[in-house]
Enzyme design. Structure first.
Site, PDB file in Angstrom:
ATOM      1  N   SER A  27       0.854  -1.192   0.000  1.00  0.00           N
ATOM      2  CA  SER A  27       0.000   0.000   0.000  1.00  0.00           C
ATOM      3  C   SER A  27       0.890   1.242   0.000  1.00  0.00           C
ATOM      4  O   SER A  27       1.732   1.380  -0.872  1.00  0.00           O
ATOM      5  CB  SER A  27      -0.961  -0.036   1.188  1.00  0.00           C
ATOM      6  OG  SER A  27      -1.965   0.942   1.071  1.00  0.00           O
TER       7      SER A  27
ATOM      8  N   GLU B 212      -9.014  -5.117  -5.139  1.00  0.00           N
ATOM      9  CA  GLU B 212      -8.497  -4.078  -4.248  1.00  0.00           C
ATOM     10  C   GLU B 212      -9.589  -3.138  -3.735  1.00  0.00           C
ATOM     11  O   GLU B 212      -9.565  -2.687  -2.594  1.00  0.00           O
ATOM     12  CB  GLU B 212      -7.442  -3.247  -4.990  1.00  0.00           C
ATOM     13  CG  GLU B 212      -6.197  -3.997  -5.399  1.00  0.00           C
ATOM     14  CD  GLU B 212      -5.116  -3.981  -4.337  1.00  0.00           C
ATOM     15  OE1 GLU B 212      -5.383  -3.514  -3.212  1.00  0.00           O
ATOM     16  OE2 GLU B 212      -4.005  -4.443  -4.646  1.00  0.00           O
TER      17      GLU B 212
ATOM     18  N   HIS C 116      -7.787  -5.233  -0.792  1.00  0.00           N
ATOM     19  CA  HIS C 116      -6.548  -4.548  -0.437  1.00  0.00           C
ATOM     20  C   HIS C 116      -5.971  -5.118   0.861  1.00  0.00           C
ATOM     21  O   HIS C 116      -6.683  -5.289   1.841  1.00  0.00           O
ATOM     22  CB  HIS C 116      -6.841  -3.059  -0.268  1.00  0.00           C
ATOM     23  CG  HIS C 116      -5.635  -2.200  -0.155  1.00  0.00           C
ATOM     24  ND1 HIS C 116      -4.698  -2.091  -1.153  1.00  0.00           N
ATOM     25  CD2 HIS C 116      -5.199  -1.382   0.844  1.00  0.00           C
ATOM     26  CE1 HIS C 116      -3.757  -1.244  -0.798  1.00  0.00           C
ATOM     27  NE2 HIS C 116      -4.027  -0.808   0.419  1.00  0.00           N
TER      28      HIS C 116
END
Length: 540
Positions: free
Chosen positions: A225, A344, A451
């Site tokens: 991330s 995601e 995610h």
């Protein structure tokens, strides 16, 4: 290109820890080993002499860990908004069995993060090694940069002790300055303090990792991330050259790794300073240095993630946008492993709508697309992501969001990097993935391979091992082998599995990581079509 900044303002995918502890000095033990390397082990304790002094870690059933080791001076007072200075030395033995302070950040709903955290003495590193019996010469090293939207998180968020044991590697995690503390740019300051902190941690690793059994000539930087975005940025930074030999980007190519121009960054910085009564450009930095950290955090409220708090382009540490540096060949020419997750956008969409009891409706769906992506791209997305193809409007929106922000930028980054270095590509696609602790465990929502989901298969997010079924455990072992192989020889392999595709030899091919019942790991060349990249690559 229009980015869904409004959604990001409300949606912070941070991985935050559950415990807060500070390191302290311990008396010098009579049995201290005088070697610079891993010292004598007894009663679960182990000693190492770093460049700043002795530290006492602990032995666990997974290996050895050394927590809360300062790699730079506390960036307080006159050192606020200045490049980090090396950590001072200490007398005696520092206790390295507990994490240090998190860097300043605001409260969030993650467990252990219910209150603002304002301690600025936070520039610490954590080192994890395999058991002593696994040491066979100097081991490969992974320096992992935590995520958190550039405004949250800490090195403790990812506990890689089992990973270090299984891969026979040494792993370093660390804290870096966040939000305004790490990204504010003002006249007379360099900005990019988070980037400089990361490089300081890498330099500390180069100077000290051999003492922990690691090989400074085989260091890989990795992150997920915002941490993956940091890795992407470090590849474009001339001042990071020579500090690592390879890189892993996990869900980090969002916005094509773009930062702000210095002009825009200074404008944002001066507007932020004015909110705190520091209205004169020439003295704004000194004025802000006199403000308590809690006031800085309060002024951050309502600002947008990655818009205000992002890397600044145009200085010596980051002269070009990363995408431009990659295309021009002015980036580190090291092997790279780059990937994203297949779903995601689901966790972001949940945080923006469902978490607050307002699921996206069919009637609101077209307006939501236009609001996020602009009139032209939003209208085109309505045709590419029709509601009839998804079980819920939220899932349709999440598909568009994830493709635009993560999947297609990852594929574009592969294309830019591959002409000048080896680039290996993956997509984590296990839709049965267990939920991380930062997601609601019993929500009526299918998060799939969302995610940060891949972290459960590699590490212990929040220090918690995910509950995996036999098929998921097999995938976890395969993924750990891929990552470990890349750390050892820069080629991601796993026993009886396909080698992860390298882009110069197999352009456009990506290894999808899935459990055996879902088809197992397999290469595909159609991800650009699956993620509608023709739309997102040309969106204004």
């Amino acid at each position: 290109m229009t980015f869904p900044v409004k959604l990001l303002r409300r949606s912070r995918r941070v991985l935050l820890p559950a415990l807060v502890a500070a390191s302290a000095l311990a008396p010098w033990p009579a049995q201290a080993n005088q070697s610079n390397h891993l010292g004598a082990e007894g009663g679960g304790r182990v000693l190492v002499r770093t460049s700043s002094g002795w530290v006492q870690g602990k032995a666990t059933d997974q290996g050895r860990e050394f927590l809360g080791i300062p790699y730079a001076q506390a960036p307080t007072g006159a050192l606020r908004w200045r490049a980090p200075k090396p950590a001072p030395g200490w007398v005696g033995v520092k206790d390295a069995t507990r994490f240090g302070n998190n860097c300043p950040q605001s409260a969030f709903w993650i467990p252990g993060y219910e209150k603002d955290q304002t301690a600025e003495d936070c520039l610490d590193a954590n080192v994890y090694t395999p058991p002593a019996t696994r040491h066979t010469g100097k081991l490969p090293v992974m320096v992992f940069i935590h995520g958190g939207g550039n405004v949250g998180g800490a090195g403790r968020d990812i506990v890689p002790d089992t990973f270090a044991r299984r891969t026979n590697t040494v792993v370093v995690t660390f804290n870096y300055r966040l939000g305004a503390m790490g990204f504010l740019t003002l006249p007379g300051t360099t900005g990019n303090f988070a980037l400089l902190d990361q490089q300081a941690a890498m330099r500390w690793t180069q100077a000290n990792i051999a003492r922990f059994g690691g090989d400074p000539a085989r260091v890989t930087i990795a992150g997920e991330s915002a941490g993956g975005g940091a890795v992407c940025t470090q590849l474009a930074s001339p001042t990071s050259r020579g500090l690592y030999r390879a890189a892993i980007i996990e869900s980090g190519a969002f916005f094509d790794c773009a930062g702000k121009s210095r002009k825009d960054a200074v404008s944002v910085g001066l507007a932020f300073a004015a909110k705190l009564g520091c209205t004169h450009p020439a003295t704004a930095a000194d004025c802000l240095r006199a403000k308590p950290a809690k006031d800085i955090l309060k002024a951050q409220q309502g600002t947008s993630i990655f818009h205000e708090w992002n890397y600044t382009i145009g200085g010596p540490e980051l002269p070009l946008q990363p995408s431009a540096a990659f295309t021009a060949g002015r980036a580190s020419h090291v092997p790279v492993m780059n990937g994203a997750n297949s779903n995601e956008g689901l966790s972001f969409t949940y945080d923006s709508f469902d978490r607050f009891g307002h699921p996206l409706t069919a009637g609101a769906y077209p307006r939501a697309l236009v609001s996020a992506f602009g009139q032209t791209a939003g209208s085109r997305a309505l045709a590419q992501y029709p509601l009839g193809a998804y079980a819920r409007p939220d899932y349709a929106y999440a598909a568009a969001f994830g493709d635009q922000l993560f999947a297609c930028p990852a594929l574009r980054t592969d294309q830019r990097l591959s002409p000048r270095g080896r680039v290996y590509t993956y997509e984590f696609a296990d839709r049965t993935s267990p939920l991380s602790a930062n997601l609601p465990q019993h929500a009526d929502f299918d998060f799939g391979a969302t995610h940060a989901a891949e972290l459960n298969y590699l590490f212990k997010p929040y220090g918690l091992a995910a509950h995996l079924n036999p098929e998921q455990r097999a995938l976890s072992a395969q993924m750990t082998a891929y990552w470990g192989s890349f750390l050892h020889d820069f080629v991601p392999r796993a026993h009886m599995q396909q080698t992860m595709p390298e882009q110069s030899a197999h352009p456009g091919y990506v290894l999808q990581l899935r459990t055996a019942p879902a088809g197992g790991n397999a290469t595909t060349a159609n991800l650009r079509a699956v993620h509608h990249c023709d739309l997102w690559d040309t969106a204004p």
